[in-house]
Design a protein around this motif. Sequence first.
Motif, PDB file in Angstrom:
ATOM      1  N   UNK A   1       0.836  -1.211   0.000  1.00  0.00           N
ATOM      2  CA  UNK A   1       0.000   0.000   0.000  1.00  0.00           C
ATOM      3  C   UNK A   1       0.869   1.259   0.000  1.00  0.00           C
ATOM      4  N   UNK A   2       0.448   2.231  -0.754  1.00  0.00           N
ATOM      5  CA  UNK A   2       1.207   3.475  -0.816  1.00  0.00           C
ATOM      6  C   UNK A   2       1.094   4.227   0.515  1.00  0.00           C
ATOM      7  N   UNK A   3       2.138   4.968   0.837  1.00  0.00           N
ATOM      8  CA  UNK A   3       2.108   5.729   2.072  1.00  0.00           C
ATOM      9  C   UNK A   3       1.077   6.861   1.990  1.00  0.00           C
ATOM     10  N   UNK A   4       0.460   7.132   3.142  1.00  0.00           N
ATOM     11  CA  UNK A   4      -0.562   8.181   3.144  1.00  0.00           C
ATOM     12  C   UNK A   4       0.072   9.541   3.433  1.00  0.00           C
ATOM     13  N   UNK A   5      -0.531  10.567   2.868  1.00  0.00           N
ATOM     14  CA  UNK A   5      -0.143  11.928   3.207  1.00  0.00           C
ATOM     15  C   UNK A   5      -1.085  12.381   4.329  1.00  0.00           C
ATOM     16  N   UNK A   6      -0.524  12.751   5.474  1.00  0.00           N
ATOM     17  CA  UNK A   6      -1.353  13.128   6.624  1.00  0.00           C
ATOM     18  C   UNK A   6      -1.459  14.648   6.735  1.00  0.00           C
ATOM     19  N   UNK A   7      -2.690  15.127   6.794  1.00  0.00           N
ATOM     20  CA  UNK A   7      -2.931  16.580   6.771  1.00  0.00           C
ATOM     21  C   UNK A   7      -3.785  17.008   7.964  1.00  0.00           C
ATOM     22  N   UNK A   8      -3.291  17.984   8.720  1.00  0.00           N
ATOM     23  CA  UNK A   8      -4.023  18.502   9.887  1.00  0.00           C
ATOM     24  C   UNK A   8      -4.884  19.680   9.469  1.00  0.00           C
ATOM     25  N   UNK A   9      -6.164  19.600   9.793  1.00  0.00           N
ATOM     26  CA  UNK A   9      -7.096  20.689   9.473  1.00  0.00           C
ATOM     27  C   UNK A   9      -7.563  21.357  10.756  1.00  0.00           C
ATOM     28  N   UNK A  10      -7.739  22.692  10.716  1.00  0.00           N
ATOM     29  CA  UNK A  10      -8.147  23.401  11.930  1.00  0.00           C
ATOM     30  C   UNK A  10      -9.656  23.354  12.141  1.00  0.00           C
ATOM     31  N   UNK A  11     -10.055  22.935  13.317  1.00  0.00           N
ATOM     32  CA  UNK A  11     -11.477  23.026  13.678  1.00  0.00           C
ATOM     33  C   UNK A  11     -11.852  24.503  13.684  1.00  0.00           C
ATOM     34  N   UNK A  12     -13.129  24.789  13.466  1.00  0.00           N
ATOM     35  CA  UNK A  12     -13.576  26.177  13.636  1.00  0.00           C
ATOM     36  C   UNK A  12     -13.712  26.964  12.367  1.00  0.00           C
ATOM     37  N   UNK A  13     -13.414  28.269  12.474  1.00  0.00           N
ATOM     38  CA  UNK A  13     -13.882  29.195  11.437  1.00  0.00           C
ATOM     39  C   UNK A  13     -13.284  28.995  10.045  1.00  0.00           C
ATOM     40  N   UNK A  14     -12.060  28.438   9.901  1.00  0.00           N
ATOM     41  CA  UNK A  14     -11.562  28.283   8.521  1.00  0.00           C
ATOM     42  C   UNK A  14     -11.706  26.869   7.962  1.00  0.00           C
ATOM     43  N   UNK A  15     -12.379  25.990   8.732  1.00  0.00           N
ATOM     44  CA  UNK A  15     -12.513  24.608   8.239  1.00  0.00           C
ATOM     45  C   UNK A  15     -13.316  24.530   6.935  1.00  0.00           C
ATOM     46  N   UNK A  16     -14.445  25.214   6.907  1.00  0.00           N
ATOM     47  CA  UNK A  16     -15.308  25.083   5.729  1.00  0.00           C
ATOM     48  C   UNK A  16     -14.604  25.599   4.464  1.00  0.00           C
ATOM     49  N   UNK A  17     -13.999  26.773   4.592  1.00  0.00           N
ATOM     50  CA  UNK A  17     -13.279  27.337   3.437  1.00  0.00           C
ATOM     51  C   UNK A  17     -12.122  26.433   3.014  1.00  0.00           C
ATOM     52  N   UNK A  18     -11.458  25.812   3.992  1.00  0.00           N
ATOM     53  CA  UNK A  18     -10.344  24.904   3.671  1.00  0.00           C
ATOM     54  C   UNK A  18     -10.854  23.700   2.902  1.00  0.00           C
ATOM     55  N   UNK A  19     -11.958  23.130   3.362  1.00  0.00           N
ATOM     56  CA  UNK A  19     -12.521  21.956   2.686  1.00  0.00           C
ATOM     57  C   UNK A  19     -13.003  22.321   1.282  1.00  0.00           C
ATOM     58  N   UNK A  20     -13.618  23.495   1.139  1.00  0.00           N
ATOM     59  CA  UNK A  20     -14.085  23.927  -0.190  1.00  0.00           C
ATOM     60  C   UNK A  20     -12.917  24.014  -1.167  1.00  0.00           C
ATOM     61  N   UNK A  21     -11.807  24.559  -0.682  1.00  0.00           N
ATOM     62  CA  UNK A  21     -10.628  24.707  -1.536  1.00  0.00           C
ATOM     63  C   UNK A  21     -10.053  23.337  -1.904  1.00  0.00           C
ATOM     64  N   UNK A  22      -9.984  22.444  -0.922  1.00  0.00           N
ATOM     65  CA  UNK A  22      -9.448  21.099  -1.185  1.00  0.00           C
ATOM     66  C   UNK A  22     -10.321  20.365  -2.202  1.00  0.00           C
ATOM     67  N   UNK A  23     -11.639  20.525  -2.074  1.00  0.00           N
ATOM     68  CA  UNK A  23     -12.552  19.873  -3.015  1.00  0.00           C
ATOM     69  C   UNK A  23     -12.300  20.386  -4.427  1.00  0.00           C
ATOM     70  N   UNK A  24     -12.166  21.707  -4.546  1.00  0.00           N
ATOM     71  CA  UNK A  24     -11.907  22.293  -5.870  1.00  0.00           C
ATOM     72  C   UNK A  24     -10.574  21.813  -6.429  1.00  0.00           C
ATOM     73  N   UNK A  25      -9.635  21.491  -5.514  1.00  0.00           N
ATOM     74  CA  UNK A  25      -8.318  21.008  -5.963  1.00  0.00           C
ATOM     75  C   UNK A  25      -8.358  19.509  -6.250  1.00  0.00           C
ATOM     76  N   UNK A  26      -9.534  18.937  -6.170  1.00  0.00           N
ATOM     77  CA  UNK A  26      -9.688  17.532  -6.560  1.00  0.00           C
ATOM     78  C   UNK A  26      -9.569  16.533  -5.426  1.00  0.00           C
TER      79      UNK A  26
END
Length: 211
Positions: A1-26
């Motif tokens: 299995x390929x190694x995973x890339x582990x990414x820490x996301x901040x709870x709270x006010x910038x989570x939604x915008x961060x997820x929206x950007x990640x989704x747009x980035x595929x």
Amino acid sequence: MMELLTIALPKGRILKESLDLLKKAGVDCYKIDEKSRKLIFVLEKSNMKFFLAKPLDIPTYVEYGAADLGIVGKDILMEESRDVYELLDMGIGHCRLVVAGPKHIKEYPTNLKIATKFPRITENYFLESGRQVEVIKLNGSVELAPMLNLADKIVDIVSTGVTLEKNNLTEHEQIAEITARLIGNKVSFRLKAPMIDNLINNLSSIIGRGE
Ligand code: PRP
């Protein structure tokens, strides 16, 4: 299995915008939901693992390599000053770090008392301009401090300005403009370079397009 890339996301006010950007980035991060109380999400198709943490702790996870990457506000990066790479300005979570005080006070004492969640930034900022201040660390709702005579002024984040306005405070000085940043662990940046470069390229191509 390929190694995973582990990414820490901040709870709270910038989570939604961060997820929206990640989704747009595929990145297929539709399962990630703060309300579910689940903290770790493995996305096998994308070879990524995400976890949700308190914003102030994100630079710590990344410095120690518990996360390869993290998304966090520049304010927290400045306050924590951890040994991590700052890889990308995500162009989200715009706000400003300011010094504010009560609207109707004209004269302040020479040795100001400043209440803040950001003691290190505050000390450095006033030191650089040769002003002596006493910094009082609080953990939130710092706008209370001048009204309760705990401090003369505050150093805090301003986004819409509503919180200052509602508490009879006004902005005196701007310390910094803040946006969210992608940060990286220094070892991961070499070991997982292809995955990280790929994500940075995908994010860069959509940031600032204002979609
Ligand atoms: C932040 C900040 C201000 C407020 C500014 O607090 O510390 O209090 O938001 O936003 P505004 O300019 O849009 O009104 P947060 O909501 O993160 O809570 P806290 O005070 O408990 O830290």
